[in-house]
Design an enzyme around this catalytic site. Structure first.
Site, mmCIF file in Angstrom:
data_model
loop_
_atom_site.group_PDB
_atom_site.id
_atom_site.type_symbol
_atom_site.label_atom_id
_atom_site.label_comp_id
_atom_site.label_asym_id
_atom_site.label_seq_id
_atom_site.Cartn_x
_atom_site.Cartn_y
_atom_site.Cartn_z
ATOM 1 N N HIS A 69 0.758 -1.278 -0.083
ATOM 2 C CA HIS A 69 0.081 0.050 0.103
ATOM 3 C C HIS A 69 0.710 1.443 -0.006
ATOM 4 O O HIS A 69 1.934 1.390 0.584
ATOM 5 C CB HIS A 69 -0.960 0.139 1.165
ATOM 6 C CG HIS A 69 -0.317 0.018 2.536
ATOM 7 N ND1 HIS A 69 0.098 0.978 3.332
ATOM 8 C CD2 HIS A 69 0.149 -1.046 3.394
ATOM 9 C CE1 HIS A 69 0.594 0.779 4.273
ATOM 10 N NE2 HIS A 69 0.524 -0.467 4.558
ATOM 11 N N ASP A 71 -0.624 4.282 0.895
ATOM 12 C CA ASP A 71 -1.212 5.197 1.735
ATOM 13 C C ASP A 71 -0.618 5.092 3.021
ATOM 14 O O ASP A 71 0.095 3.919 3.679
ATOM 15 C CB ASP A 71 -2.634 4.982 1.782
ATOM 16 C CG ASP A 71 -2.920 3.516 2.508
ATOM 17 O OD1 ASP A 71 -2.465 2.528 2.085
ATOM 18 O OD2 ASP A 71 -3.933 3.479 3.236
ATOM 19 N N GLU A 132 -5.145 0.919 2.679
ATOM 20 C CA GLU A 132 -4.748 -0.135 3.684
ATOM 21 C C GLU A 132 -4.943 0.383 5.137
ATOM 22 O O GLU A 132 -5.480 -0.378 6.006
ATOM 23 C CB GLU A 132 -3.302 -0.946 3.558
ATOM 24 C CG GLU A 132 -3.128 -2.319 4.139
ATOM 25 C CD GLU A 132 -2.523 -1.988 5.794
ATOM 26 O OE1 GLU A 132 -2.444 -3.034 6.311
ATOM 27 O OE2 GLU A 132 -2.261 -0.679 5.857
ATOM 28 N N GLU A 133 -4.510 1.599 5.191
ATOM 29 C CA GLU A 133 -4.565 2.236 6.634
ATOM 30 C C GLU A 133 -5.846 2.900 6.825
ATOM 31 O O GLU A 133 -5.991 3.180 8.148
ATOM 32 C CB GLU A 133 -3.458 3.463 6.631
ATOM 33 C CG GLU A 133 -1.959 3.034 6.366
ATOM 34 C CD GLU A 133 -1.394 1.987 7.486
ATOM 35 O OE1 GLU A 133 -2.290 1.679 8.364
ATOM 36 O OE2 GLU A 133 -0.280 1.749 7.400
ATOM 37 N N GLU A 161 4.553 -5.885 4.460
ATOM 38 C CA GLU A 161 4.462 -5.453 5.548
ATOM 39 C C GLU A 161 5.653 -5.679 6.464
ATOM 40 O O GLU A 161 6.533 -6.563 6.140
ATOM 41 C CB GLU A 161 3.228 -6.143 6.261
ATOM 42 C CG GLU A 161 1.709 -5.576 5.576
ATOM 43 C CD GLU A 161 1.443 -4.260 5.960
ATOM 44 O OE1 GLU A 161 2.042 -3.497 6.897
ATOM 45 O OE2 GLU A 161 0.621 -3.581 5.236
ATOM 46 N N HIS A 350 4.221 4.154 12.204
ATOM 47 C CA HIS A 350 3.039 4.882 12.868
ATOM 48 C C HIS A 350 3.556 5.904 13.770
ATOM 49 O O HIS A 350 2.875 6.598 14.462
ATOM 50 C CB HIS A 350 1.933 3.997 13.354
ATOM 51 C CG HIS A 350 1.122 3.303 12.492
ATOM 52 N ND1 HIS A 350 -0.246 2.781 12.632
ATOM 53 C CD2 HIS A 350 1.425 2.881 11.243
ATOM 54 C CE1 HIS A 350 -0.645 1.989 11.645
ATOM 55 N NE2 HIS A 350 0.511 2.173 10.487
#
Length: 380
Positions: A69, A71, A132-133, A161, A350
């Site tokens: 992803h 995003d 995805e997020e 990931e 994150h």
């Protein structure tokens, strides 16, 4: 032959597109241009406001797919970052920026690995989403549904990931637990606390229901999975008065479950418990469940061995084969083909100053090179 791609420079180019869900900010364009230069036929698949990309080079089987992803999550307090989160500088050998770990560097590493590998006897494809997020309704889920409906053959998939736990290459993910969110609303009758017989207090009903739900041991685990667990994540009444019995009490819970259960079986259990809790109560209980993913396990075999062997070729150590952690888009891809997840160390994803050592981005590129070589030697 196209020149080999520098994975760090390409990761920087992707990070400099501030693609905070659901915005794309041109990130998918950057990726598409690079893939087209490598000979991929690219197909944009937009659902709602979400940009998705499916790209394939080759027409023969097997088809090895790389999924990820573009995003990213919001940066939080931008002033707390040591660097601009979307400038992507390299400081003392470390790439800093939102998406450096989760997961633009992995996308860059796989593109770079393809650029450095000879054309295989088969196909390579990319399934990249911009959702995805976020709520993940218009991303990989929709693309997978479309590919299945069209009969697009995808034999195996690798998701980039950040699966390494504390050291590069120490873990890959061969499965994930499922997840179900549920909102429970107890609707009673508002009234004065001095006259409870004229009211129906929803709070004791909700508290007792939640206690009963949490008291159940869902299971003791499953092959390669930890036990399922139910967690209450919020209880809300919103009653500012001291002398008023409220009309409504609401709670939310989440269940992370292993293959002993399905989303449907857990929903049925929750519905039964809500019905039992409402017996004799002068009100009603409303359950709103949402299954965001089913539990799955990619069984041991040649594909998992190829993935684990690629990491071992580079690090010298076999990775742990794990099912720990939260959900990912692998939960959708598993209905398309067997899937494994393997990538960078995820400790800073994150976070403020999300970062990845450039040496590990280069090492991941080598892992994906070995993956390509091993895969087509095993399955062609």
């Amino acid at each position: 032959m196209t020149a080999a791609i520098d994975p760090v420079a390409f990761a920087q180019a992707l990070i400099r597109r501030p693609s905070v869900t659901p915005a794309d900010a041109g990130a998918m364009d950057v990726l598409q241009r690079q893939l087209e230069q490598l000979g991929f036929a690219c197909r944009r698949m937009k659902y709602g406001e979400i940009e998705n990309l499916y790209a394939r080079r080759g027409t023969a089987s097997p088809n090895l797919c790389f999924a990820g992803h573009t995003d990213v999550v919001p940066v939080g307090d931008a002033a707390a970052w040591s660097q601009d989160p979307f400038e992507a500088p390299v400081v003392n050998g470390v790439l800093i920026g939102r998406g450096a770990v989760d997961m633009k560097s992995a996308i860059a590493a796989f593109v770079a690995a393809v650029s450095r590998s000879p054309a295989p006897d088969g196909s390579i494809s990319f399934l990249i989403t911009g959702d995805e997020e976020g709520v993940a309704l218009d991303g990989t889920k929709k693309v997978v549904e479309a590919l299945i409906a069209e009969g697009e053959p995808v034999d195996h998939c690798v998701v980039g990931e950040p699966t390494s736990a504390t050291a590069f290459g120490d873990m890959i993910k061969v499965g994930r637990r499922g997840s179900i969110n549920a909102w429970i609303t107890v609707e009673g009758v508002q009234g004065h606390v001095a006259y409870p017989h004229r009211s129906a207090n929803p709070i004791p009903v909700l508290v007792n229901l939640l206690a009963k739900l949490q008291a159940r041991v869902l299971d003791d685990g499953y092959q390669d999975f930890q036990p399922s667990n139910l967690e209450v994540t919020t209880i809300d009444v919103g009653n500012p008065a001291t002398n008023v019995i409220p009309a409504t009490a609401r709670a939310r819970l989440n269940i992370r479950f292993n293959p002993n259960h399905t989303g449907a079986s857990l929903t049925e259990w929750l519905q039964a418990e809500c019905a039992a809790a409402g017996e004799g109560f002068n009100g009603r209980i409303v359950l709103e469940p949402l299954v965001s993913g089913e539990a799955f396990l990619t069984e041991p075999g040649p594909f998992i061995d190829v993935a684990a062997g690629a990491f071992e070729d580079v690090t010298g150590h076999p990775p742990e084969r794990s099912t720990s952690g939260g959900t990912s888009d692998a939960r959708f891809i598993r209905s398309l083909c067997p899937v494994v997840e393997m990538g960078l160390v995820g400790t800073t994803m994150h976070q403020i100053d999300e970062r990845a050592p450039t040496a590990e981005i280069e090492a991941l590129t080598k892992v994906y090179e070995r993956l390509i070589a091993r895969y087509f030697a095993a399955f062609s």
